[in-house]
Design an enzyme around this catalytic site. Structure first.
Site, PDB file in Angstrom:
ATOM      1  N   HIS A 121      -7.500  -5.271  10.304  1.00 42.16           N
ATOM      2  CA  HIS A 121      -7.220  -4.948   8.906  1.00 42.16           C
ATOM      3  C   HIS A 121      -5.886  -5.544   8.459  1.00 42.16           C
ATOM      4  CE1 HIS A 121      -4.938  -1.402  10.600  1.00 42.16           C
ATOM      5  NE2 HIS A 121      -4.129  -1.719   9.606  1.00 42.16           N
ATOM      6  N   ASP A 125      -7.735  -3.738  14.670  1.00 39.56           N
ATOM      7  CA  ASP A 125      -9.131  -3.925  14.253  1.00 39.56           C
ATOM      8  C   ASP A 125      -9.261  -5.024  13.212  1.00 39.56           C
ATOM      9  OD1 ASP A 125      -7.981  -2.671  12.080  1.00 39.56           O
ATOM     10  OD2 ASP A 125      -9.463  -1.046  11.949  1.00 39.56           O
ATOM     11  N   GLU A 168      -9.753  -1.985   5.511  1.00 41.96           N
ATOM     12  CA  GLU A 168     -10.416  -1.742   6.781  1.00 41.96           C
ATOM     13  C   GLU A 168     -11.641  -2.647   6.928  1.00 41.96           C
ATOM     14  OE1 GLU A 168      -8.964  -0.070   8.893  1.00 41.96           O
ATOM     15  OE2 GLU A 168      -8.016   1.739   8.110  1.00 41.96           O
ATOM     16  N   ASP A 227       0.819  -1.207   0.000  1.00 45.58           N
ATOM     17  CA  ASP A 227       0.000   0.000   0.000  1.00 45.58           C
ATOM     18  C   ASP A 227       0.854   1.259   0.000  1.00 45.58           C
ATOM     19  OD1 ASP A 227       0.930  -0.280   2.682  1.00 45.58           O
ATOM     20  OD2 ASP A 227      -0.940  -1.274   3.235  1.00 45.58           O
TER      21      ASP A 227
END
Length: 259
Positions: free
Chosen positions: A137, A135, A142, A66
């Site tokens: 990801h 979380d 996400e 990314d």
């Protein structure tokens, strides 16, 4: 189910994964590596320095997961800079063969398909390194990301921005958007290696490995992969229900199988 390897430290994890990558490069000098950033993969890159000393890596190719959108590639926290500083230069890779998604706002509308085409032209990724967020990801996919998603622009959650603020002067300096390989893209790599260290990642690891398959926990997508390896320290493994089983199976695994 992914293979889970529980080790005593992140240094041991780095050594284990570095051995696998070194063997891959020895068998395929033009291997294609999927490169993660952040603190999690650093033990792997550090261990690789010794493993690849004297090895011809001039043909090794790489693709970053990314990049931030709108951040100058020369900024020290752009993933272009991070990959150059932590991977390309220390390992002696050819920078022309290591690619990062183009986060420039000019052309961002087609940057995702362009990156997908580059990966396809390289023949796909042989081994993809992954971390996992608190979380759940992976990459910048996400919660709520489609398992079929491709490289695209995403809006970062506040939690992810807060987690990454430690790399910037302030939270306000963390970009709001990113371009990331999609879960569908990641799942096409031939081998996934997910690393996680520390108690703060324990719940995300347990949910990804042993929880239900859910877009609300992007890391659970690894359950769909035929060759996924999860390497964690004892703290990150602390909420795994089958931890003893994972220890037993790895302890009795034939050495020639690697990870």
């Amino acid at each position: 189910m992914a293979e889970v390897v529980i080790v005593e430290s992140k240094e041991r994890a780095g050594a284990l994964v570095a051995d696998e990558i070194a063997e891959l490069i020895a068998s395929r000098p033009d291997a294609v590596l999927g490169l993660a950033t952040g603190s999690t993969p650093l033990p792997v890159y550090e261990a690789l320095r010794a493993r690849l000393a004297g090895v011809d890596v001039s043909r090794v190719r790489g693709f970053a997961l990314d990049e931030y959108v709108g951040l100058d590639p020369a900024h020290p926290e752009s993933y272009r800079s991070v990959i150059t500083r932590e991977v390309v230069e220390p390992l002696g890779l050819d920078p022309a063969l290591v690619h990062v998604p183009n986060g420039a706002e000019d052309g961002i509308a087609h940057a995702g398909p362009d990156y997908e085409a580059r990966i396809a032209e390289a023949g796909g990724i042989d081994l993809q390194l992954l971390g996992i967020g608190t979380d759940g990801h992976i990459g910048f996919n996400e919660p709520g990301s489609s398992f079929a998603s491709r490289t695209r622009v995403k809006t970062l959650t506040e939690q992810t921005r807060e987690d990454n603020a430690r790399f910037f002067d302030s939270l306000d300096d963390v970009p709001m958007h990113c371009i990331t390989q999609g879960l569908g893209t990641i799942l096409e790599a031939r081998h996934l290696v997910l690393l996680a260290f520390g108690e703060g990642k324990a719940q995300a690891v347990a949910d990804a490995v042993e929880g239900p398959l859910s877009a609300f926990l992007p890391g659970s997508a690894i359950q769909l992969h035929p060759h996924a390896t999860v390497v964690v320290d004892e703290a990150a493994a602390s909420k795994l229900k089958l931890a003893d089983y994972y220890r037993w199976t790895f302890a009795h695994k034939p050495a020639w199988q690697g990870i």
